[in-house]
Write a protein that holds these residues in place. Structure first.
Motif, PDB file in Angstrom:
ATOM      1  N   SER C  25       0.919  -1.341   0.097  1.00  0.00           N
ATOM      2  CA  SER C  25       0.161  -0.048   0.011  1.00  0.00           C
ATOM      3  C   SER C  25       0.963   1.055  -0.058  1.00  0.00           C
ATOM      4  CB  SER C  25      -0.834   0.064   1.220  1.00  0.00           C
ATOM      5  OG  SER C  25      -0.046  -0.222   2.338  1.00  0.00           O
ATOM      6  N   HIS C  26       2.085   1.337  -0.034  1.00  0.00           N
ATOM      7  CA  HIS C  26       2.961   2.452   0.136  1.00  0.00           C
ATOM      8  C   HIS C  26       3.462   3.585  -1.179  1.00  0.00           C
ATOM      9  CE1 HIS C  26       5.373  -1.102  -0.052  1.00  0.00           C
ATOM     10  NE2 HIS C  26       6.366  -0.610  -0.722  1.00  0.00           N
ATOM     11  N   THR C  27       3.129   2.706  -2.037  1.00  0.00           N
ATOM     12  CA  THR C  27       3.538   3.152  -3.286  1.00  0.00           C
ATOM     13  C   THR C  27       2.507   4.188  -4.000  1.00  0.00           C
ATOM     14  OG1 THR C  27       4.768   1.418  -3.726  1.00  0.00           O
ATOM     15  CG2 THR C  27       4.750   3.149  -5.653  1.00  0.00           C
ATOM     16  N   SER C  28       2.687   5.392  -4.463  1.00  0.00           N
ATOM     17  CA  SER C  28       1.631   6.093  -4.950  1.00  0.00           C
ATOM     18  C   SER C  28       2.052   6.495  -6.253  1.00  0.00           C
ATOM     19  CB  SER C  28       1.709   7.578  -4.380  1.00  0.00           C
ATOM     20  OG  SER C  28       2.739   8.345  -4.753  1.00  0.00           O
ATOM     21  N   PHE C  29       1.069   6.863  -7.358  1.00  0.00           N
ATOM     22  CA  PHE C  29       1.166   7.054  -8.546  1.00  0.00           C
ATOM     23  C   PHE C  29       2.290   7.984  -8.788  1.00  0.00           C
ATOM     24  CE2 PHE C  29      -2.819   5.144  -8.599  1.00  0.00           C
ATOM     25  CZ  PHE C  29      -2.899   4.241  -9.949  1.00  0.00           C
ATOM     26  N   GLU C  30       2.232   9.123  -8.122  1.00  0.00           N
ATOM     27  CA  GLU C  30       3.212  10.109  -8.205  1.00  0.00           C
ATOM     28  C   GLU C  30       4.768   9.580  -7.991  1.00  0.00           C
ATOM     29  OE1 GLU C  30       3.667  12.664  -9.693  1.00  0.00           O
ATOM     30  OE2 GLU C  30       5.668  13.606  -8.652  1.00  0.00           O
ATOM     31  N   ASP C  31       4.865   8.721  -6.894  1.00  0.00           N
ATOM     32  CA  ASP C  31       5.991   8.119  -6.494  1.00  0.00           C
ATOM     33  C   ASP C  31       6.523   7.312  -7.826  1.00  0.00           C
ATOM     34  OD1 ASP C  31       5.837   8.666  -3.975  1.00  0.00           O
ATOM     35  OD2 ASP C  31       5.040   6.493  -3.290  1.00  0.00           O
ATOM     36  N   LEU C  32       5.749   6.587  -8.621  1.00  0.00           N
ATOM     37  CA  LEU C  32       6.249   5.882  -9.690  1.00  0.00           C
ATOM     38  C   LEU C  32       6.451   6.783 -10.884  1.00  0.00           C
ATOM     39  CD1 LEU C  32       6.783   3.053 -10.358  1.00  0.00           C
ATOM     40  CD2 LEU C  32       4.474   2.925 -11.584  1.00  0.00           C
ATOM     41  N   ARG C  33       5.679   7.851 -11.017  1.00  0.00           N
ATOM     42  CA  ARG C  33       5.782   8.713 -12.233  1.00  0.00           C
ATOM     43  C   ARG C  33       7.318   9.624 -12.023  1.00  0.00           C
ATOM     44  NH1 ARG C  33       6.801  13.582 -12.893  1.00  0.00           N
ATOM     45  NH2 ARG C  33       6.854  13.693 -10.804  1.00  0.00           N
ATOM     46  N   ASP C 111      -3.196  14.131 -15.260  1.00  0.00           N
ATOM     47  CA  ASP C 111      -3.300  13.877 -14.041  1.00  0.00           C
ATOM     48  C   ASP C 111      -3.962  12.336 -13.784  1.00  0.00           C
ATOM     49  OD1 ASP C 111      -3.050  13.369 -11.351  1.00  0.00           O
ATOM     50  OD2 ASP C 111      -3.856  15.211 -10.480  1.00  0.00           O
ATOM     51  N   LEU C 112      -3.169  11.554 -14.019  1.00  0.00           N
ATOM     52  CA  LEU C 112      -3.695  10.036 -14.210  1.00  0.00           C
ATOM     53  C   LEU C 112      -4.601   9.507 -13.066  1.00  0.00           C
ATOM     54  CD1 LEU C 112      -4.371   7.610 -16.043  1.00  0.00           C
ATOM     55  CD2 LEU C 112      -2.075   6.670 -15.398  1.00  0.00           C
ATOM     56  N   PRO C 113      -4.010   9.503 -11.672  1.00  0.00           N
ATOM     57  CA  PRO C 113      -4.766   9.010 -10.804  1.00  0.00           C
ATOM     58  C   PRO C 113      -5.840   9.867 -10.550  1.00  0.00           C
ATOM     59  CG  PRO C 113      -2.807  10.000  -9.998  1.00  0.00           C
ATOM     60  CD  PRO C 113      -2.601  10.016 -11.305  1.00  0.00           C
TER      61      PRO C 113
ATOM     62  N   THR D  27      -2.920   9.467  -4.001  1.00  0.00           N
ATOM     63  CA  THR D  27      -3.631   8.479  -4.405  1.00  0.00           C
ATOM     64  C   THR D  27      -2.384   7.235  -4.761  1.00  0.00           C
ATOM     65  OG1 THR D  27      -5.054   9.474  -5.662  1.00  0.00           O
ATOM     66  CG2 THR D  27      -5.084   7.358  -6.059  1.00  0.00           C
ATOM     67  N   SER D  28      -2.798   6.084  -4.046  1.00  0.00           N
ATOM     68  CA  SER D  28      -1.740   5.031  -4.103  1.00  0.00           C
ATOM     69  C   SER D  28      -2.310   3.922  -4.939  1.00  0.00           C
ATOM     70  CB  SER D  28      -1.461   4.206  -2.747  1.00  0.00           C
ATOM     71  OG  SER D  28      -2.876   3.627  -2.257  1.00  0.00           O
ATOM     72  N   LYS D  35     -10.787   0.474  -4.631  1.00  0.00           N
ATOM     73  CA  LYS D  35     -12.110   1.307  -5.242  1.00  0.00           C
ATOM     74  C   LYS D  35     -12.496   0.434  -6.345  1.00  0.00           C
ATOM     75  CE  LYS D  35     -11.554   6.221  -4.282  1.00  0.00           C
ATOM     76  NZ  LYS D  35     -12.621   6.193  -3.242  1.00  0.00           N
ATOM     77  N   VAL D  36     -11.861  -0.132  -7.273  1.00  0.00           N
ATOM     78  CA  VAL D  36     -12.132  -0.830  -8.432  1.00  0.00           C
ATOM     79  C   VAL D  36     -12.860  -2.255  -8.232  1.00  0.00           C
ATOM     80  CG1 VAL D  36     -11.455  -1.976 -10.433  1.00  0.00           C
ATOM     81  CG2 VAL D  36     -10.607   0.239 -10.291  1.00  0.00           C
ATOM     82  N   HIS D  37     -11.993  -2.709  -6.919  1.00  0.00           N
ATOM     83  CA  HIS D  37     -12.797  -4.038  -6.462  1.00  0.00           C
ATOM     84  C   HIS D  37     -14.151  -4.041  -5.974  1.00  0.00           C
ATOM     85  CE1 HIS D  37     -12.470  -8.207  -4.810  1.00  0.00           C
ATOM     86  NE2 HIS D  37     -12.760  -7.459  -3.823  1.00  0.00           N
TER      87      HIS D  37
END
Lengths: 149, 149, 149, 149
Positions: C25-33, C111-113, D27-28, D35-37
């Motif tokens: 649960s710790h990774t955000s979309f922004e982290d990966l971007r 802003d994908l998420p 958002t993670s 949410k999708v689930h």
């Protein structure tokens, strides 16, 4: 090199300044379907050729085709500046997509060449030449409708 | 209904219990290329038909084809339990993929039917019938190699 | 093995008999971007990352993902009978699609998420739980509409 | 308009002349997966969400995404000349791909964010910044290798 067909340019010039490029005219859709069918039968591969397996295999080949174009930016009609090796590779990937598409049509009992002629006739009714000719804007709108099809 | 071609079943039974399904044999790849080319010329659409535009348009049609199969689970060869309406729709989406594939090949000056015959000959060398016949395991391994192609 | 996350099954059982599978649960979309952006910057690869180049690269990865599933027939939820090697490979191909999707969104300033949360809210209005619950038929019809979207 | 996130440009300029575009950071991946689930559970749609159904649904959305780009020719980073309506549509199609990708990962019990971090680390070993930096030629070669992966 048969895959390029540079041996058979036609006389009349086309939009992209080249003479209209044509295919070698002797091969029919049924010729290719029969060859692909025999190839699979000889290897007892029909058992793997279910519709969804074939569809996913085709998507895989569409991916390999896209990889050829992915880092190239815009590409000129006739790909004049591609190496012979790249043109042969492109011919192979286009062929892999075609082979699975034809195999999928056979396995779904769809008469693909007949369906394609039907579709072109349908598109001719949908996009009358005199209404859509020219305009990017009209074209986009029509495409817009087509996306909703 | 031309799109189904049920009118021309062949005599010899195939793997899926049906007689081998065949295409109407009179249409060649060059016939279809010429029709698609004329269709675009009449609408002055060549200007939009750059290689990457056509590739993305084909990917769009592959998506529409996939939507037909997406919620169906496994699908039987010959799609015996599909409605006539669904079969016609399938024929149209298969045709849209084919039309853009042929248009892309023309715009890249690739002689698609010749390239496809070359590719089948190449695959025959790569997967000798006597070596690969039958075994799922062998098949997967060969596919594994093919993925690396 | 981080790619499988079997270490974090949740308590409540889900539809497929397993406890609901969750992501770390710790990774955000922004982290990966940000990681993907830094990776490209360090290699001076931004110059190749135009929207359509990235889209085609993503289609290429979708193809590699499809190749994993292409000859398998129907696949069980949780892929219990896949080898560890195949699960890792699947995780890599799913990741390649995600990486290019995130990169494409950044390069298009989407802003994908936030867009995804908006889309889920929109879908909730479009498919009210009390109307669509259960019925395959309704589902198909709704999907039918969705295809037309 | 949340889907654009223009509200949160960062300070440092990026390759494309804009400040580096960032996602809303709260958002993670697990937030979105949950949410999708829940969305699917509330509609009793889990029964349709088998791995290959979800993969084909994702391919369908990739097709809709490609349709947005198909007739546009090359597209500028940041899509400055797109209408607000087109940007929102793009955000929706990117989201549909993401939603099915996340759903597919859950149904295959792949911890997608962890797998993506693993993949980026693997790519960093495969493409050392000091070796690949800059050169288009090197890049293409490395991509060439990647295609063979």
């Amino acid at each position: 090199m048969t895959s390029r067909g540079d041996a058979n340019p036609a006389a009349n010039p086309s939009d992209d300044g080249h003479p209209e490029f044509k295919f070698s005219s002797h091969t029919s859709f049924e010729d290719l379907r029969a060859k692909v069918h025999t190839f699979a039968e000889e290897r007892d591969w029909d058992q793997y050729h279910t519709p969804r397996n074939l569809l996913l295999a085709m998507v895989g080949e569409v991916g390999e085709l896209s990889e050829i174009f992915q880092w190239k930016g815009e590409v000129k009609s006739g790909i004049p500046d591609w190496s012979e090796k790249d043109k042969v590779h492109l011919g192979q990937e286009l062929s892999d997509v075609l082979i699975y598409l034809i195999r999928l049509a056979q396995k779904c009992h769809i008469d693909l060449p007949a369906a394609a002629l039907d579709k072109i006739a349908l598109n001719a009714l949908k996009y009358p030449a005199d209404r859509v000719k020219g305009s990017n804007k009209k074209y986009s709108e029509y495409e817009g409708e087509e996306e909703k099809r």
